[in-house]
Design an enzyme around this catalytic site. Structure first.
Site, PDB file in Angstrom:
ATOM      1  N   TRP A 209      62.175  18.375  25.022  1.00  0.00           N
ATOM      2  CA  TRP A 209      62.679  17.706  26.233  1.00  0.00           C
ATOM      3  C   TRP A 209      63.561  16.523  25.830  1.00  0.00           C
ATOM      4  O   TRP A 209      64.577  16.234  26.479  1.00  0.00           O
ATOM      5  CB  TRP A 209      61.493  17.208  27.073  1.00  0.00           C
ATOM      6  CG  TRP A 209      61.906  16.406  28.283  1.00  0.00           C
ATOM      7  CD1 TRP A 209      62.200  16.884  29.523  1.00  0.00           C
ATOM      8  CD2 TRP A 209      62.086  14.989  28.358  1.00  0.00           C
ATOM      9  NE1 TRP A 209      62.542  15.858  30.361  1.00  0.00           N
ATOM     10  CE2 TRP A 209      62.485  14.673  29.675  1.00  0.00           C
ATOM     11  CE3 TRP A 209      61.955  13.937  27.451  1.00  0.00           C
ATOM     12  CZ2 TRP A 209      62.742  13.375  30.109  1.00  0.00           C
ATOM     13  CZ3 TRP A 209      62.211  12.644  27.876  1.00  0.00           C
ATOM     14  CH2 TRP A 209      62.600  12.369  29.192  1.00  0.00           C
ATOM     15  N   HIS A 210      63.166  15.833  24.725  1.00  0.00           N
ATOM     16  CA  HIS A 210      63.919  14.642  24.327  1.00  0.00           C
ATOM     17  C   HIS A 210      65.320  14.978  23.825  1.00  0.00           C
ATOM     18  O   HIS A 210      66.232  14.173  23.953  1.00  0.00           O
ATOM     19  CB  HIS A 210      63.165  13.865  23.243  1.00  0.00           C
ATOM     20  CG  HIS A 210      62.085  13.023  23.796  1.00  0.00           C
ATOM     21  ND1 HIS A 210      60.823  13.505  24.047  1.00  0.00           N
ATOM     22  CD2 HIS A 210      62.061  11.720  24.184  1.00  0.00           C
ATOM     23  CE1 HIS A 210      60.078  12.533  24.550  1.00  0.00           C
ATOM     24  NE2 HIS A 210      60.805  11.436  24.649  1.00  0.00           N
ATOM     25  N   GLY A 211      65.476  16.119  23.216  1.00  0.00           N
ATOM     26  CA  GLY A 211      66.805  16.441  22.723  1.00  0.00           C
ATOM     27  C   GLY A 211      66.859  17.853  22.167  1.00  0.00           C
ATOM     28  O   GLY A 211      65.847  18.392  21.700  1.00  0.00           O
TER      29      GLY A 211
ATOM     30  N   PHE B  68      69.033  11.529  26.755  1.00  0.00           N
ATOM     31  CA  PHE B  68      68.055  12.588  26.998  1.00  0.00           C
ATOM     32  C   PHE B  68      68.125  13.038  28.447  1.00  0.00           C
ATOM     33  O   PHE B  68      67.363  13.760  28.940  1.00  0.00           O
ATOM     34  CB  PHE B  68      66.637  12.111  26.654  1.00  0.00           C
ATOM     35  CG  PHE B  68      66.562  11.513  25.276  1.00  0.00           C
ATOM     36  CD1 PHE B  68      67.168  12.160  24.206  1.00  0.00           C
ATOM     37  CD2 PHE B  68      65.941  10.316  25.039  1.00  0.00           C
ATOM     38  CE1 PHE B  68      67.127  11.610  22.937  1.00  0.00           C
ATOM     39  CE2 PHE B  68      65.877   9.762  23.775  1.00  0.00           C
ATOM     40  CZ  PHE B  68      66.473  10.411  22.724  1.00  0.00           C
TER      41      PHE B  68
ATOM     42  N   GLY C 109      57.539  18.793  24.691  1.00  0.00           N
ATOM     43  CA  GLY C 109      57.867  17.382  24.955  1.00  0.00           C
ATOM     44  C   GLY C 109      58.942  16.897  23.984  1.00  0.00           C
ATOM     45  O   GLY C 109      59.856  16.162  24.358  1.00  0.00           O
TER      46      GLY C 109
END
Lengths: 469, 365
Positions: free
Chosen positions: A319-321, A469, A316
């Site tokens: 996923w953001h960066g 993102f 997770g």
């Protein structure tokens, strides 16, 4: 085309007018064209990418549904997932892995890194599209026969670039039983759009210079500076993203599409687990349904549950960066969730329900959650890991108290917003406003317009943070 | 197959609520901001506050007189140099003088300032406009100067917004123009933010001046001197530590590097001012304010095409370029831009002499 720009509202007015002027059969086509125009306004080249992702998943879902052999079904699912994750991986993570490789081996990054531009919203529409093939594979929904329907699901402009990530199982039932928005819907939509604009333009954008200064070239030592700057960022990202989500949900509602809520006053959470039930709900439920549970969820004992939590949060975070900062941020939340789970199973029975339900315990839990979430934000915001560690050091082992980076009026505003959040959460403030006499609702609209007019940061338009993102 | 579509509920109450909201918003905008009530109550000591004070409140306090009325327009250089009472005294009580200089204002602001200021009973006879320089070359393109909107916000109508918005290339500035024209709460927002940032300080200030039509700090002359500064090679020397803010301004004064041709903007807005003033029957007098406290590094013939053109129009007078040259010395300035108290007195004397010589019928002995 930012949601808080005049261009967007002009675009919205035109599309809304055409939507209700056209016969119902033509509206889907209009919305699809409008969505592609909206996305093409960022960079028309990436329209091909959306179209490709749409075509792959459309065909894959039909094949999955038509296949009789489980192995064939699985092959099509794997193909769809590999292609989706391959595209996402190429655009988002290639340079991250190459840079990490260079850092490990001492190779020259300029020789290795590729000139890749990250398509806006790729993480959102890829996850949304993936949810569809997985749901079809799980036989939870039927594959769509109409390419237009599916393409609109992937590209619907209110949630295309920064969510909410509406899963196919949530989108299509409402889509198939579409009904025009009624009085209550329009009231809710107008309120959501206005509140979202206030959250974004008034609160988030005015906090941005304070945050950018501290995490940029105006860093200063001291616990108070680090604590207030981190608080400011925690609020900035909340107001920014919640504001975007509220506008997206409100705009979708104007077209008659009802999206699930994405934020529920997350900073009132009494634990990190509760925080994730209130923060970016569409992502956390996506990760739960399509990653945590398939990994085994909380089945298989304590250690496997903890491992699954940690893996879910690390991914997770990634996923953001594409940066180790985000991995660290996700890892911290994984640790928090694991600790919370252990605490709930080991300490709660020993303390007893009366203590756990008592006000001092709940207040302490709330403060601890705020502190933990705030501490993790340091790594989410910092540009370089060294800077994050430096600020984290100021928070954990301060050499001196230092000075607040937030002025007294800002601290009052923050206290006021917390009070409104508490009222909204406990007293159902917005539901009460929606149900009030139209005169009172008009007064609320006027007050929000006035706040927006006087306090919106109009000197420069700050892009929504989650667009990256 | 699609399910049957439920009938739509007419959005009557939402439409009513939205209309009610718009009306309430318009009422607040009209009653508080557009009416001037906010400015009178909050006494903003900002450039915008001064603009509003000059245009809405000071004229109410002006006693009716039968003498020729002279208006002084300009930025803070005129504010610091032009002494209304001393001028009247120097001219033997012939004429009344109003110094409506607004700090930070530019030629684009002055036509609006003039248009919005109620004229005295006999109308303005002369409007003296103080320019920092007669040179058409400026430090930057003035058309793009967003700060002008801080003054113009409350004055802009929709027709003005069309003109002003067209001068900006920046979309945010154009949006600002339109929002200010439509909604005065937007135009006053910085002042309101300032008030809310330090409400108690403002309360004390307002209490002190409650009910007055003139607030803030009227120009009264300031002591101080830039004596000791000079030029050595390619730098300004002799600045005291408290004067270092003046360095950039002085550097520009001496070397005038990277100047741009701003004649179009000056022609447009000084011309507009002349049009508006002469349409009322008044005459315009352009004066070059004392500004060059250090000599220019290179002798250069200033480009004065715009002033030359304006000087040929009826009702327009341009005082000689060097009318106040004797004040262009460091000892006459308290900072890089403004003359000090002693020079203020001298400027007023020289201006009175020049006006008397040029308009003997009205202002002569």
């Amino acid at each position: 085309m930012q949601f808080h720009s005049f261009t967007f509202f002009a675009f919205l007015a035109v599309v809304l007018g055409l939507h209700y002027a056209l016969p119902r059969a033509a509206r889907r086509h209009l919305l699809l064209v409008a969505s592609y125009v909206f996305y093409g306004a960022w960079d028309w080249r990436f329209l091909l990418l959306i179209a490709l992702s749409t075509a792959i998943d459309f065909v894959a879902a039909l094949r999955i549904e038509a296949a009789r052999e489980p192995a064939t079904r699985r092959r099509w699912l794997v193909l769809s997932l590999l292609l989706n994750l391959g595209v996402l991986g190429f655009f988002k993570y290639t340079n991250f892995f190459l840079a990490s490789f260079c850092a490990l081996t001492g190779a020259d990054p300029t020789q290795w890194l590729l000139p890749i531009v990250l398509p806006v919203g790729i993480s959102f529409f890829t996850f949304q599209s993936m949810s569809y093939t997985i749901d079809v594979y799980r036989r939870q929904i039927a594959a769509r026969r109409s390419l237009v329907d599916f393409a609109l699901f992937v590209a619907f402009f209110p949630q295309l670039v920064a969510g909410p990530i509406v899963k196919a199982i949530e989108f299509f039932p409402g889509y198939d039983r579409w009904r025009a928005p009624g009085d209550a819907d329009l009231q809710r939509a107008a309120m959501l759009v206005l509140v979202g604009l206030v959250q974004k333009s008034v609160l988030a954008d005015n906090l941005a210079p304070v945050v950018d200064g501290y995490f940029g070239d105006q860093w200063q030592p001291g616990w108070l500076a680090a604590a207030t700057a981190t608080t400011a960022f925690g609020l900035q990202i909340y107001f920014d993203f919640a504001g975007y989500s509220n506008i997206a949900i409100g705009v979708a509602l104007l077209f008659g599409y009802r999206f699930p809520v994405n934020f529920r006053t997350p900073y009132l959470a009494g634990s990190v687990a509760e925080f994730w039930n209130r923060w970016h709900i569409s992502l956390s439920t996506w990760l739960r349904d399509y990653l945590y549970i398939p990994l085994g969820g909380n089945r298989g004992g304590v250690s496997r549950t903890q491992r699954n939590l940690m893996l879910t949060m690390l991914l997770g975070g990634l996923w953001h960066g594409a940066s180790w900062n985000f991995v660290l941020w996700g890892g911290l939340h994984g640790l928090y969730l694991a600790a919370h789970r252990a605490h709930r199973f080991w300490l709660h029975p020993r303390l007893g329900p009366r203590v756990v339900a008592s006000l001092p315990y709940r207040a302490a839990a709330w403060l601890l959650t705020l502190a933990a979430v705030g501490f993790a934000w340091v790594f989410f915001r910092c540009v370089r890991l060294d800077d994050g560690l430096r600020t984290a050091g100021e928070l954990l082992l301060p050499a001196r108290l230092g000075e607040s980076v937030l002025s007294t009026p800002w601290l009052l505003v923050i206290a006021g917003t917390l009070a409104i959040a508490w009222l909204a959460d406990r007293w159902q403030l917005f539901a009460r406003i929606d149900g009030a006499h139209w005169g009172w609702r008009g007064a609320v609209f006027a007050a929000l317009w006035l706040v927006l007019t006087v306090f919106a940061a109009t000197d420069s338009q700050v892009a929504f943070l989650y667009f990256q993102f | 197959m699609r399910a049957r579509v439920a009938p739509m509920t007419p959005p009557r109450t939402t439409v009513r609520a939205l209309l009610c909201g718009m009306l309430l918003f318009a009422a607040v905008d009209l009653g508080l901001f557009r009416s001037g009530l906010y400015a009178w109550l909050a006494k903003p000591n900002s450039s915008l506050g001064w603009f509003t004070r000059h245009t809405r409140f000071e004229p109410l306090a002006r006693p009716p007189v039968e003498q020729p009325s002279v208006l002084l327009l300009g930025d803070s250089t005129m504010g610091e140099a032009g002494d209304e009472r001393a001028l009247r005294s120097r001219l033997g009580g012939r004429g009344t003088f109003t110094n409506a200089a607004v700090p930070g204002s530019t030629p684009r602001v002055w036509p609006y300032l003039f248009a919005q200021m109620p004229a005295p009973p006999g109308g303005w006879r002369y409007v003296v406009v103080g320019l920092r320089d007669f040179d058409d070359d400026g430090a930057g393109p003035m058309g793009e100067r967003r700060h002008d909107l801080s003054f113009l916000g409350p004055a802009l109508g929709l027709a003005d917004a069309c003109v002003i918005a067209g001068e900006f290339r920046d979309a945010a500035a154009r949006r600002e123009v339109w929002l200010s024209a439509l909604c005065k709460a937007h135009a006053w927002r910085r002042d309101l933010q300032d008030l809310l940032a330090a409400p108690y300080q403002r309360y004390l200030e307002v209490r002190r001046q409650f009910g007055w039509l003139r607030w803030g700090q009227p120009y009264a002359g300031r002591d101080g001197s830039m004596v000791g500064i000079g030029v050595e090679g390619d730098r300004v020397v002799g600045l005291r530590p408290d004067q270092h803010d003046a360095l950039q301004q002085l550097t520009h004064l001496v070397w005038r590097r990277d100047v741009v041709d701003d004649s179009g903007h000056r022609r447009r807005w000084l011309g507009e001012l002349v049009d508006r003033v002469t349409a009322t029957g008044a005459q315009v007098v352009f004066v070059r304010m004392p500004s060059q406290l250090l000599p220019r590094a290179a002798a250069r013939v200033p480009a004065t095409a715009v002033l030359d053109e304006l000087a040929r129009r009826p009702g327009v007078h341009v005082l000689p370029f060097d009318a106040f040259a004797e004040l262009e010395r460091p000892e006459c300035f308290f900072d890089a831009l403004h003359v000090n108290r002693a020079a203020r007195t001298r400027f007023t004397e020289l201006l009175a002499e020049a006006l008397r010589a040029r308009f003997p019928a009205d202002l002569g002995r």
